[in-house]
Scaffold this motif. Structure first.
Motif, PDB file in Angstrom:
ATOM      1  N   ARG A 235       0.868  -1.185   0.000  1.00 29.37           N
ATOM      2  CA  ARG A 235       0.000   0.000   0.000  1.00 29.37           C
ATOM      3  C   ARG A 235       0.900   1.229   0.000  1.00 29.37           C
ATOM      4  O   ARG A 235       2.109   1.130   0.259  1.00 29.37           O
ATOM      5  CB  ARG A 235      -0.887  -0.015   1.244  1.00 29.37           C
ATOM      6  N   PRO A 236       0.374   2.413  -0.286  1.00 32.76           N
ATOM      7  CA  PRO A 236       1.215   3.606  -0.239  1.00 32.76           C
ATOM      8  C   PRO A 236       1.917   3.740   1.106  1.00 32.76           C
ATOM      9  O   PRO A 236       1.321   3.510   2.163  1.00 32.76           O
ATOM     10  CB  PRO A 236       0.215   4.746  -0.481  1.00 32.76           C
ATOM     11  N   ALA A 237       3.194   4.083   1.042  1.00 27.47           N
ATOM     12  CA  ALA A 237       4.024   4.143   2.244  1.00 27.47           C
ATOM     13  C   ALA A 237       3.420   5.077   3.294  1.00 27.47           C
ATOM     14  O   ALA A 237       2.818   6.104   2.969  1.00 27.47           O
ATOM     15  CB  ALA A 237       5.431   4.601   1.876  1.00 27.47           C
ATOM     16  N   ARG A 238       3.638   4.726   4.559  1.00 23.61           N
ATOM     17  CA  ARG A 238       3.127   5.504   5.689  1.00 23.61           C
ATOM     18  C   ARG A 238       4.295   5.878   6.607  1.00 23.61           C
ATOM     19  O   ARG A 238       4.423   5.336   7.706  1.00 23.61           O
ATOM     20  CB  ARG A 238       2.084   4.711   6.459  1.00 23.61           C
ATOM     21  N   PRO A 239       5.135   6.787   6.180  1.00 31.15           N
ATOM     22  CA  PRO A 239       6.312   7.123   6.980  1.00 31.15           C
ATOM     23  C   PRO A 239       5.952   7.597   8.383  1.00 31.15           C
ATOM     24  O   PRO A 239       4.946   8.288   8.591  1.00 31.15           O
ATOM     25  CB  PRO A 239       6.970   8.244   6.173  1.00 31.15           C
ATOM     26  N   LEU A 310      23.892  28.383  12.122  1.00 33.65           N
ATOM     27  CA  LEU A 310      22.622  28.347  12.847  1.00 33.65           C
ATOM     28  C   LEU A 310      22.743  27.506  14.111  1.00 33.65           C
ATOM     29  O   LEU A 310      23.716  26.776  14.308  1.00 33.65           O
ATOM     30  CB  LEU A 310      21.523  27.781  11.950  1.00 33.65           C
ATOM     31  N   ALA A 311      21.736  27.584  14.936  1.00 34.00           N
ATOM     32  CA  ALA A 311      21.613  26.745  16.124  1.00 34.00           C
ATOM     33  C   ALA A 311      20.458  25.782  15.920  1.00 34.00           C
ATOM     34  O   ALA A 311      19.565  26.032  15.094  1.00 34.00           O
ATOM     35  CB  ALA A 311      21.360  27.618  17.355  1.00 34.00           C
ATOM     36  N   PRO A 312      20.417  24.676  16.652  1.00 34.34           N
ATOM     37  CA  PRO A 312      19.330  23.714  16.476  1.00 34.34           C
ATOM     38  C   PRO A 312      17.937  24.328  16.589  1.00 34.34           C
ATOM     39  O   PRO A 312      17.026  23.947  15.842  1.00 34.34           O
ATOM     40  CB  PRO A 312      19.587  22.697  17.595  1.00 34.34           C
ATOM     41  N   GLU A 313      17.757  25.272  17.492  1.00 36.84           N
ATOM     42  CA  GLU A 313      16.429  25.874  17.660  1.00 36.84           C
ATOM     43  C   GLU A 313      16.019  26.749  16.484  1.00 36.84           C
ATOM     44  O   GLU A 313      14.861  27.180  16.395  1.00 36.84           O
ATOM     45  CB  GLU A 313      16.370  26.681  18.958  1.00 36.84           C
ATOM     46  N   ASP A 314      16.946  27.003  15.554  1.00 32.59           N
ATOM     47  CA  ASP A 314      16.615  27.783  14.353  1.00 32.59           C
ATOM     48  C   ASP A 314      15.956  26.928  13.279  1.00 32.59           C
ATOM     49  O   ASP A 314      15.542  27.457  12.241  1.00 32.59           O
ATOM     50  CB  ASP A 314      17.884  28.411  13.760  1.00 32.59           C
ATOM     51  N   ILE A 315      15.872  25.605  13.473  1.00 36.86           N
ATOM     52  CA  ILE A 315      15.350  24.698  12.447  1.00 36.86           C
ATOM     53  C   ILE A 315      13.926  24.278  12.805  1.00 36.86           C
ATOM     54  O   ILE A 315      13.721  23.361  13.619  1.00 36.86           O
ATOM     55  CB  ILE A 315      16.234  23.432  12.316  1.00 36.86           C
ATOM     56  N   PRO A 316      12.904  24.919  12.220  1.00 43.78           N
ATOM     57  CA  PRO A 316      11.526  24.541  12.556  1.00 43.78           C
ATOM     58  C   PRO A 316      10.981  23.386  11.721  1.00 43.78           C
ATOM     59  O   PRO A 316      10.014  22.738  12.126  1.00 43.78           O
ATOM     60  CB  PRO A 316      10.742  25.816  12.264  1.00 43.78           C
ATOM     61  N   TYR A 317      11.581  23.152  10.554  1.00 44.75           N
ATOM     62  CA  TYR A 317      11.033  22.131   9.651  1.00 44.75           C
ATOM     63  C   TYR A 317      12.158  21.357   8.969  1.00 44.75           C
ATOM     64  O   TYR A 317      13.150  21.940   8.529  1.00 44.75           O
ATOM     65  CB  TYR A 317      10.148  22.763   8.570  1.00 44.75           C
ATOM     66  N   ILE A 318      11.972  20.027   8.893  1.00 43.05           N
ATOM     67  CA  ILE A 318      12.877  19.161   8.136  1.00 43.05           C
ATOM     68  C   ILE A 318      12.040  18.302   7.193  1.00 43.05           C
ATOM     69  O   ILE A 318      11.105  17.625   7.637  1.00 43.05           O
ATOM     70  CB  ILE A 318      13.698  18.234   9.051  1.00 43.05           C
ATOM     71  N   ASN A 319      12.366  18.352   5.895  1.00 43.51           N
ATOM     72  CA  ASN A 319      11.767  17.398   4.970  1.00 43.51           C
ATOM     73  C   ASN A 319      12.562  16.112   5.138  1.00 43.51           C
ATOM     74  O   ASN A 319      13.724  16.034   4.742  1.00 43.51           O
ATOM     75  CB  ASN A 319      11.834  17.909   3.531  1.00 43.51           C
ATOM     76  N   GLY A 320      11.939  15.120   5.765  1.00 36.13           N
ATOM     77  CA  GLY A 320      12.666  13.939   6.185  1.00 36.13           C
ATOM     78  C   GLY A 320      12.922  12.939   5.078  1.00 36.13           C
ATOM     79  O   GLY A 320      12.274  12.949   4.031  1.00 36.13           O
ATOM     80  N   HIS A 321      13.856  12.043   5.356  1.00 35.42           N
ATOM     81  CA  HIS A 321      14.097  10.942   4.429  1.00 35.42           C
ATOM     82  C   HIS A 321      12.865  10.043   4.397  1.00 35.42           C
ATOM     83  O   HIS A 321      12.473   9.575   3.329  1.00 35.42           O
ATOM     84  CB  HIS A 321      15.344  10.169   4.854  1.00 35.42           C
ATOM     85  N   GLY A 322      12.282   9.777   5.542  1.00 37.97           N
ATOM     86  CA  GLY A 322      10.965   9.174   5.692  1.00 37.97           C
ATOM     87  C   GLY A 322      10.553   8.150   4.662  1.00 37.97           C
ATOM     88  O   GLY A 322       9.593   8.376   3.925  1.00 37.97           O
ATOM     89  N   LYS A 353       7.845  11.443   0.442  1.00 36.69           N
ATOM     90  CA  LYS A 353       7.760  10.103  -0.150  1.00 36.69           C
ATOM     91  C   LYS A 353       6.403   9.456   0.070  1.00 36.69           C
ATOM     92  O   LYS A 353       6.033   8.519  -0.650  1.00 36.69           O
ATOM     93  CB  LYS A 353       8.863   9.217   0.423  1.00 36.69           C
ATOM     94  N   SER A 354       5.659   9.906   1.052  1.00 37.41           N
ATOM     95  CA  SER A 354       4.331   9.349   1.295  1.00 37.41           C
ATOM     96  C   SER A 354       3.358   9.673   0.175  1.00 37.41           C
ATOM     97  O   SER A 354       2.297   9.059   0.075  1.00 37.41           O
ATOM     98  CB  SER A 354       3.772   9.888   2.622  1.00 37.41           C
ATOM     99  N   MET A 355       3.727  10.632  -0.704  1.00 37.46           N
ATOM    100  CA  MET A 355       2.814  11.067  -1.769  1.00 37.46           C
ATOM    101  C   MET A 355       3.309  10.754  -3.174  1.00 37.46           C
ATOM    102  O   MET A 355       2.520  10.409  -4.043  1.00 37.46           O
ATOM    103  CB  MET A 355       2.535  12.572  -1.612  1.00 37.46           C
ATOM    104  N   VAL A 356       4.626  10.860  -3.416  1.00 38.07           N
ATOM    105  CA  VAL A 356       5.146  10.584  -4.759  1.00 38.07           C
ATOM    106  C   VAL A 356       6.013   9.329  -4.806  1.00 38.07           C
ATOM    107  O   VAL A 356       6.430   8.896  -5.873  1.00 38.07           O
ATOM    108  CB  VAL A 356       5.952  11.785  -5.314  1.00 38.07           C
TER     109      VAL A 356
END
Length: 802
Positions: A235-239, A310-322, A353-356
């Motif tokens: 089925r479509p992946a569910r990261p 940058l510092a870790p707290e500067d990163i609000p979003y990561i497009n994951g390998h997932g 990857k959950s979509m394409v």
């Protein structure tokens, strides 16, 4: 604005994007469907996977044909989808770049760059393997025996579309880009690595703009392979979801145009994002499974954040390998926690990857495009199909719906077979940040050499073969071959050796030799860069052939990990413990030279203390069929051509590190340059202007006048169509009459991706045997007109400069 100058912290911006995926053609189309949570993973309709009738994936249906015709000049009819996708995405990116390409001799324009200031960095996992699969099936349909030892593919010229470099050179030719052209194959991290290498080309002043991205098609090999290691979901992946049970494959390409910020501003080009930093590392843990705590991936993420200032707290979003596999998603989540600390509890980590589907070598570019457009719209894209929180992951995946999110920066993760990790941090246009501390400038020196080539099992035996001008050759269906006669696995522990193919054994054996010669023990700041022109074709054939007649259950999970081009680099990292930045360059017969250049850049940028830089290729049945089919290496055209097998490793170190260890360098790598003729697949400029530009630029970077050279080690191999242009170019340099010209491939054979390492090993040894201790120039060229030249100085120069 067109001056060639090095600026280690030159700002790099992205001016345009292009994409083709299962969501259609266009980066904007991709983004709108992804932000809407639309899943394009469905039962396959156009690609048949015999034995897997219910296969699903992110399939591209009825794609358009690219404008550039790469088939007719080669006399071919069947397109390669990976090449088509790359060209289609590139058309969009180049059209929107806001920066044109000036042909040679055209008057300057503020909105255009000369062709030689434009380059290409292309990443792929499987490149043109679909063309090889079709060739095998044509052979079966024609009643020819398909056997791993004797494939019987005849002269199917579509095998010309298999090498990754040919796609990179098609991109160069399609848009007339004559600067550096790089082909990168680090499996699922390929296009992220391509972007990192492009950044260094621009910062070093070798280019002002680079067309960057990746492409991969759906292939039988990928389906059978991931099926063999039980990683495919029905089925479509569910990261990141608790009920995830595997990945979904996808097809497509993503391309973008990277430009030096001051060049983009002068041209009035649009700016969609800025590349703030990147990180690369090796797990050195397992061929397919990630380190369970994400140790290697965490180093790549931390490096990307640190180099972005940058510092870790500067990163609000990561497009994951997932990917949606149980081990990978948990390991990535652990890596993010290890890299970000407490700030990880506030980060959104979602998976495109959950979509394409998983686009393999194209994933880094396509997912970067999604992250960049999310930055533009202040929107975190969702993870589709998410059902239930898994404590083993535990971070915020933006389940099923996009979310408004205020962000100046975003990161993108990509991790690959062989433990190759990458993270890139992107910023909104004009993102202000403190400048990171510059890495200390340092010279790059050679401190160790390892050799397996023909009958030579070390550098002294190589010198003896060169001095004696004799190499034993065998005849094989019109080709003259020189194989390695020593068992490359003899000194490798049995447990490790069982997991390796011959290419991996060759790379590990010479890396062991080189480390011992350098008196160095590998560790977390020692990197691995491999150049291979042919790649793991024996493993690809050994894996795929049984499935043709026996179906998917015959695909061996023991062989599949070795079918990726970076498997050899991964084996070096695992066996020897080199866990610094790792990459694999596949620039055909210039692969070893490209690897040396990449290693040089990583060291100059302070990414590693030392790099094991290997050129390696084996002579597999697939490769031999491709060489015969090309028609260039047999008959009267190739009567003087000797195709060789071999591996040669150089240890490159920062001079200060070598000095602190009390090591006397063998040579100093003083500078290099890469150019392209931009005439298309398997075509050279007969005048040699491209290789002349490479030589002159390398000499300029090294601060060496042509008249100072004491030797030129050419790429000549006995092929008139390529040897002649190089000879004419060297004639125009204005060399000292006493400057020697050497043609090592004419004597010892052409070791494909190891050619530059061969010349470097001989040049260093020549000094030890009394050659004049002046600078030397070394050339490496692909059969498609990509040229890399570099300058070695005598070790006395390195000691003086230290």
């Amino acid at each position: 604005m067109h001056e060639n100058h090095s600026a280690p912290h030159r700002r790099i911006v992205i001016t345009s994007l292009g994409a083709i995926t299962a969501h259609g053609v266009g980066a904007e189309e991709l983004w709108q469907r992804v932000r809407g949570g639309e899943v394009a993973i469905a039962p396959l309709r156009e690609l048949a996977i015999p034995g897997l009738p219910m296969a699903i994936g992110g399939e591209i249906l009825d794609p358009p044909r690219p404008k550039y015709d790469y088939l007719t000049p080669l006399g071919l009819t069947d397109p390669e989808p990976a090449v088509d996708y790359a060209l289609i995405a590139a058309e969009e990116a180049m059209a929107g770049a806001g920066l044109g390409v000036l042909e040679d001799g055209a008057p300057p324009r503020p909105d255009a760059l000369p062709a030689h200031r434009w380059g290409v960095a292309f990443g792929s996992c499987n490149s043109g393997i679909r063309s090889a699969e079709k060739a095998v099936r044509r052979a079966v349909a024609a009643g020819r025996a398909v056997d791993v030892a004797e494939l019987g593919l005849g002269d199917d010229r579509h095998l010309l579309l298999v090498p990754p470099q040919f796609c990179a050179e098609a991109l160069s030719a399609a848009f007339g880009l004559k600067g550096p052209v790089l082909s990168v194959n680090t499996a699922c991290a390929s296009s992220a690595h391509a972007l990192a290498h492009a950044v260094e080309q621009i910062r070093a002043g070798r280019a002002d703009a680079m067309l960057v991205g990746g492409s991969d098609a759906l292939t039988e090999t990928a389906y059978y392979g991931f099926n063999s290691v039980e990683s495919l979901s029905s089925r479509p992946a569910r990261p990141y979801s608790r009920d995830r049970d595997g990945l979904s494959l996808g097809a497509g390409a993503g391309m973008m145009v990277l430009v030096a910020a001051e060049v983009a501003a002068a041209a009035g080009a649009p700016i969609v994002a800025e590349v703030l930093g990147y990180g690369m590392s090796a797990d050195g843990y397992h061929a397919t499974a990630p380190h369970p705590q994400g140790a290697g991936a965490a180093r790549a993420i931390r490096s990307a954040i640190d180099t972005a200032g940058l510092a870790p707290e500067d990163i609000p979003y990561i497009n994951g390998h997932g990917t949606g596999t149980p081990k990978n998603d948990a390991a990535e989540s652990n890596a993010v926690r290890a890299a970000l600390g407490e700030a990880a509890q506030q980060v959104v980590l979602s998976s495109t990857k959950s979509m394409v589907g998983h686009l393999l070598g194209a994933a880094g570019a396509v997912e970067a495009i999604v992250a960049i457009l999310g930055l533009r719209d202040q929107m975190a894209p969702p993870t589709a199909g998410y059902a239930e929180r898994d404590p083993a992951c535990g971070l915020d995946p933006a389940p099923n719906e996009a979310r408004e999110l205020s962000m100046r920066v975003a990161a993108s993760n990509n991790f690959a077979f062989g433990g190759a990790n990458a993270c890139v941090v992107y910023g909104r246009p004009g993102t202000a940040r403190p400048a990171p501390e510059p890495a200390p400038a340092d010279e790059i020196v050679v401190t160790g050499i390892g050799v397996l080539m023909g009958a030579a099992a070390d550098v002294d035996q190589l010198w003896a073969a060169w001095s004696g001008s004799t190499t034993e050759a065998e005849q094989h269906k019109g080709l003259r071959l020189a194989r390695v006669t020593t068992d490359p696995g003899a000194e490798i522990p049995a447990k490790s050796r069982r997991r390796m193919d011959r290419l991996g054994q060759l790379a590990v054996a010479t890396s062991q030799q080189a480390l011992a010669a350098a008196g160095l023990t590998a560790h977390d700041t020692v990197g691995v860069v491999v150049g291979t022109g042919v790649g793991p074709m024996s493993s690809i054939s050994r894996f795929f052939e049984p499935t043709v007649t026996g179906g998917p259950t015959q695909g061996s999970p023991a062989i599949f990990p070795n079918t990726v081009f970076n498997a050899a680099a991964g084996q070096v990292a695992m066996v020897l413990g080199a866990k610094g930045p790792t990459s694999t360059l596949t620039s055909g017969h210039a692969a070893g030279a490209a690897a040396l250049g990449t290693a040089y850049d990583l060291l100059r940028a302070g990414r590693a203390e030392a790099v094991l830089c290997t050129g390696a290729d084996e002579l597999s049945p697939y490769a031999l069929d491709a060489y015969r089919g090309a028609g260039l290496f047999t008959g009267r055209h190739g009567r003087d051509y000797l195709l060789a097998e071999g591996s040669i490793t150089l240890v490159l170190e920062r001079a200060a590190v070598a000095r602190d260890r009390g090591v006397t360098p063998l040579a100093m790598l003083a500078g290099y340059a890469t150019t392209c003729d931009a005439l298309g697949i398997a075509r050279w400029d007969p005048r040699g202007h491209g290789i002349e530009r490479a030589m002159r630029a390398a000499l300029a970077e090294a601060g060496v006048d042509p008249a100072e050279l004491t030797a030129v080690w050419t790429a000549a191999s006995g092929l008139p169509t390529v040897d002649g242009p190089e000879r004419r170019a060297v004639d125009r340099l204005g060399l000292n009459p006493n400057c020697a010209r050497h043609e090592p491939k004419r004597v010892l054979g052409d070791p494909v991706g190891a050619g530059a390492q061969l010349a470097a090993a001989l040049a260093v040894t020549a000094w030890q045997h009394g050659a004049e201790p002046g600078p030397v120039l070394i050339n490496g060229s692909s059969l498609g007109g990509t040229h890399t030249s570099f300058v070695l100085r005598h070790p006395s120069a390195a000691l003086t400069r230290s």
